[in-house]
Write a protein that holds these residues in place. Structure first.
Motif, PDB file in Angstrom:
ATOM      1  N   PHE A  59       0.819  -1.213   0.000  1.00 25.93           N
ATOM      2  CA  PHE A  59       0.000   0.000   0.000  1.00 25.93           C
ATOM      3  C   PHE A  59       0.853   1.264   0.000  1.00 25.93           C
ATOM      4  O   PHE A  59       0.497   2.250  -0.638  1.00 25.93           O
ATOM      5  CB  PHE A  59      -0.965   0.021   1.188  1.00 25.93           C
ATOM      6  N   ILE A  60       1.958   1.244   0.707  1.00 25.74           N
ATOM      7  CA  ILE A  60       2.853   2.410   0.723  1.00 25.74           C
ATOM      8  C   ILE A  60       3.418   2.660  -0.679  1.00 25.74           C
ATOM      9  O   ILE A  60       3.440   3.796  -1.156  1.00 25.74           O
ATOM     10  CB  ILE A  60       3.970   2.243   1.770  1.00 25.74           C
ATOM     11  N   ILE A  61       3.828   1.603  -1.357  1.00 22.27           N
ATOM     12  CA  ILE A  61       4.399   1.742  -2.704  1.00 22.27           C
ATOM     13  C   ILE A  61       3.337   2.228  -3.695  1.00 22.27           C
ATOM     14  O   ILE A  61       3.550   3.199  -4.429  1.00 22.27           O
ATOM     15  CB  ILE A  61       5.026   0.417  -3.182  1.00 22.27           C
ATOM     16  N   VAL A  62       2.181   1.576  -3.704  1.00 22.36           N
ATOM     17  CA  VAL A  62       1.117   1.953  -4.649  1.00 22.36           C
ATOM     18  C   VAL A  62       0.642   3.378  -4.391  1.00 22.36           C
ATOM     19  O   VAL A  62       0.494   4.177  -5.332  1.00 22.36           O
ATOM     20  CB  VAL A  62      -0.057   0.945  -4.572  1.00 22.36           C
ATOM     21  N   THR A  63       0.418   3.718  -3.122  1.00 18.98           N
ATOM     22  CA  THR A  63      -0.045   5.065  -2.789  1.00 18.98           C
ATOM     23  C   THR A  63       1.003   6.108  -3.160  1.00 18.98           C
ATOM     24  O   THR A  63       0.659   7.185  -3.667  1.00 18.98           O
ATOM     25  CB  THR A  63      -0.396   5.162  -1.288  1.00 18.98           C
ATOM     26  N   SER A  64       2.261   5.814  -2.940  1.00 24.30           N
ATOM     27  CA  SER A  64       3.330   6.749  -3.304  1.00 24.30           C
ATOM     28  C   SER A  64       3.366   6.992  -4.811  1.00 24.30           C
ATOM     29  O   SER A  64       3.540   8.130  -5.262  1.00 24.30           O
ATOM     30  CB  SER A  64       4.688   6.218  -2.831  1.00 24.30           C
ATOM     31  N   ILE A  65       3.161   5.940  -5.592  1.00 22.08           N
ATOM     32  CA  ILE A  65       3.125   6.082  -7.050  1.00 22.08           C
ATOM     33  C   ILE A  65       1.940   6.949  -7.465  1.00 22.08           C
ATOM     34  O   ILE A  65       2.076   7.837  -8.319  1.00 22.08           O
ATOM     35  CB  ILE A  65       3.071   4.692  -7.737  1.00 22.08           C
ATOM     36  N   VAL A  66       0.783   6.722  -6.850  1.00 20.75           N
ATOM     37  CA  VAL A  66      -0.411   7.522  -7.150  1.00 20.75           C
ATOM     38  C   VAL A  66      -0.156   8.991  -6.810  1.00 20.75           C
ATOM     39  O   VAL A  66      -0.452   9.888  -7.607  1.00 20.75           O
ATOM     40  CB  VAL A  66      -1.643   6.983  -6.391  1.00 20.75           C
ATOM     41  N   ILE A  67       0.404   9.242  -5.630  1.00 23.18           N
ATOM     42  CA  ILE A  67       0.669  10.618  -5.185  1.00 23.18           C
ATOM     43  C   ILE A  67       1.642  11.327  -6.126  1.00 23.18           C
ATOM     44  O   ILE A  67       1.391  12.450  -6.562  1.00 23.18           O
ATOM     45  CB  ILE A  67       1.198  10.620  -3.734  1.00 23.18           C
ATOM     46  N   ILE A  68       2.732  10.658  -6.457  1.00 17.23           N
ATOM     47  CA  ILE A  68       3.729  11.248  -7.361  1.00 17.23           C
ATOM     48  C   ILE A  68       3.099  11.523  -8.730  1.00 17.23           C
ATOM     49  O   ILE A  68       3.331  12.578  -9.333  1.00 17.23           O
ATOM     50  CB  ILE A  68       4.963  10.330  -7.480  1.00 17.23           C
ATOM     51  N   SER A  69       2.284  10.595  -9.208  1.00 18.32           N
ATOM     52  CA  SER A  69       1.639  10.769 -10.514  1.00 18.32           C
ATOM     53  C   SER A  69       0.695  11.963 -10.519  1.00 18.32           C
ATOM     54  O   SER A  69       0.689  12.756 -11.471  1.00 18.32           O
ATOM     55  CB  SER A  69       0.865   9.504 -10.900  1.00 18.32           C
ATOM     56  N   ILE A  70      -0.107  12.111  -9.459  1.00 17.59           N
ATOM     57  CA  ILE A  70      -1.046  13.235  -9.392  1.00 17.59           C
ATOM     58  C   ILE A  70      -0.295  14.560  -9.312  1.00 17.59           C
ATOM     59  O   ILE A  70      -0.635  15.519 -10.010  1.00 17.59           O
ATOM     60  CB  ILE A  70      -2.014  13.080  -8.201  1.00 17.59           C
ATOM     61  N   VAL A  71       0.731  14.625  -8.468  1.00 15.42           N
ATOM     62  CA  VAL A  71       1.509  15.860  -8.337  1.00 15.42           C
ATOM     63  C   VAL A  71       2.169  16.214  -9.674  1.00 15.42           C
ATOM     64  O   VAL A  71       2.113  17.367 -10.121  1.00 15.42           O
ATOM     65  CB  VAL A  71       2.567  15.745  -7.210  1.00 15.42           C
ATOM     66  N   PHE A  72       2.754  15.221 -10.319  1.00 15.03           N
ATOM     67  CA  PHE A  72       3.391  15.444 -11.620  1.00 15.03           C
ATOM     68  C   PHE A  72       2.360  15.963 -12.626  1.00 15.03           C
ATOM     69  O   PHE A  72       2.609  16.940 -13.347  1.00 15.03           O
ATOM     70  CB  PHE A  72       4.034  14.144 -12.124  1.00 15.03           C
ATOM     71  N   PHE A  73       1.199  15.327 -12.657  1.00 10.76           N
ATOM     72  CA  PHE A  73       0.142  15.709 -13.594  1.00 10.76           C
ATOM     73  C   PHE A  73      -0.349  17.133 -13.332  1.00 10.76           C
ATOM     74  O   PHE A  73      -0.535  17.915 -14.256  1.00 10.76           O
ATOM     75  CB  PHE A  73      -1.014  14.708 -13.498  1.00 10.76           C
ATOM     76  N   LEU A  74      -0.560  17.459 -12.065  1.00 10.48           N
ATOM     77  CA  LEU A  74      -1.030  18.811 -11.716  1.00 10.48           C
ATOM     78  C   LEU A  74       0.029  19.876 -12.029  1.00 10.48           C
ATOM     79  O   LEU A  74      -0.309  20.966 -12.492  1.00 10.48           O
ATOM     80  CB  LEU A  74      -1.420  18.873 -10.237  1.00 10.48           C
ATOM     81  N   CYS A  75       1.283  19.570 -11.779  1.00 10.40           N
ATOM     82  CA  CYS A  75       2.358  20.536 -12.058  1.00 10.40           C
ATOM     83  C   CYS A  75       2.582  20.709 -13.556  1.00 10.40           C
ATOM     84  O   CYS A  75       2.892  21.806 -14.022  1.00 10.40           O
ATOM     85  CB  CYS A  75       3.652  20.094 -11.384  1.00 10.40           C
ATOM     86  N   LYS A  76       2.434  19.645 -14.310  1.00 12.01           N
ATOM     87  CA  LYS A  76       2.667  19.685 -15.751  1.00 12.01           C
ATOM     88  C   LYS A  76       1.510  20.370 -16.490  1.00 12.01           C
ATOM     89  O   LYS A  76       1.716  20.947 -17.555  1.00 12.01           O
ATOM     90  CB  LYS A  76       2.861  18.265 -16.283  1.00 12.01           C
ATOM     91  N   ASN A  77       0.307  20.309 -15.928  1.00  7.28           N
ATOM     92  CA  ASN A  77      -0.868  20.844 -16.611  1.00  7.28           C
ATOM     93  C   ASN A  77      -1.619  21.877 -15.765  1.00  7.28           C
ATOM     94  O   ASN A  77      -2.841  21.796 -15.655  1.00  7.28           O
ATOM     95  CB  ASN A  77      -1.840  19.699 -16.936  1.00  7.28           C
ATOM     96  N   PRO A  78      -0.941  22.867 -15.208  1.00  5.29           N
ATOM     97  CA  PRO A  78      -1.635  23.771 -14.289  1.00  5.29           C
ATOM     98  C   PRO A  78      -2.721  24.625 -14.940  1.00  5.29           C
ATOM     99  O   PRO A  78      -3.680  25.001 -14.290  1.00  5.29           O
ATOM    100  CB  PRO A  78      -0.514  24.646 -13.740  1.00  5.29           C
ATOM    101  N   TYR A  79      -2.602  24.924 -16.217  1.00  5.20           N
ATOM    102  CA  TYR A  79      -3.568  25.799 -16.884  1.00  5.20           C
ATOM    103  C   TYR A  79      -4.450  25.048 -17.881  1.00  5.20           C
ATOM    104  O   TYR A  79      -5.368  25.629 -18.439  1.00  5.20           O
ATOM    105  CB  TYR A  79      -2.849  26.949 -17.583  1.00  5.20           C
ATOM    106  N   ASN A  80      -4.153  23.771 -18.096  1.00  7.06           N
ATOM    107  CA  ASN A  80      -4.915  22.987 -19.065  1.00  7.06           C
ATOM    108  C   ASN A  80      -6.112  22.278 -18.436  1.00  7.06           C
ATOM    109  O   ASN A  80      -6.957  21.763 -19.158  1.00  7.06           O
ATOM    110  CB  ASN A  80      -4.021  21.945 -19.738  1.00  7.06           C
TER     111      ASN A  80
END
Length: 151
Positions: A59-80
């Motif tokens: 759960f720690i590994i899967v949740t960490s991957i989800v968190i990193i993915s969401i942060v990356f997605f939000l930072c990469k697409n802040p205005y889209n």
């Protein structure tokens, strides 16, 4: 804006879990609405509905991957992204981080909200983080299905 919502969700989740430990642990349930809503302390070593018990590292590994993915997605697409999509992703992010904090710190997730429908169905006990995860995920699905996730 998304990081403020994320922080708010984490703080709200951790405060309510602290209060659940302080006032509910080791005690009988606190009934709010008879045969519908009660507060009841549970240590959840698994995932939703108690599945996959004692898989902390998984759960720690899967949740960490989800968190990193969401942060990356939000930072990469802040205005889209539409505002609703940003809010939904930040709710999912905050809830995920809230439960991850428990898993790392305690080895389990503190759950305390219990809903029953009469004497029949007893919904699995959950917490504030779970609520934001479900609402955020529901909004994301709706936005994607309606093709309304872009600004």
């Amino acid at each position: 804006m998304w990081y403020l919502i994320t922080i708010l969700v984490i703080v709200l989740d951790q405060i309510t879990k602290y209060l659940a430990v302080k006032y509910l642990k080791g005690k009988s349930s606190f009934v709010i609405i008879e045969d519908f809503l009660q507060l009841y302390y549970v240590e959840n070593y698994g995932a939703a509905f108690g599945i996959l018990q004692n898989r902390k590292i998984f759960f720690i590994i899967v949740t960490s991957i989800v968190i990193i993915s969401i942060v990356f997605f939000l930072c990469k697409n802040p205005y889209n992204l539409s505002k609703i999509m940003q809010i939904a992703l930040s709710m999912l992010l905050g809830g995920s981080i809230g439960n991850l904090i428990d898993r790392i710190r305690l080895g389990y997730v503190v759950d305390f909200i219990s809903i029953r429908i009469g004497k029949g169905y007893d919904f699995p006990v959950f917490n504030i983080a779970d609520t934001f995860i479900v609402i955020g995920t529901f909004l994301i699905v709706i936005m994607v299905l309606l093709d309304r996730y872009e600004a």
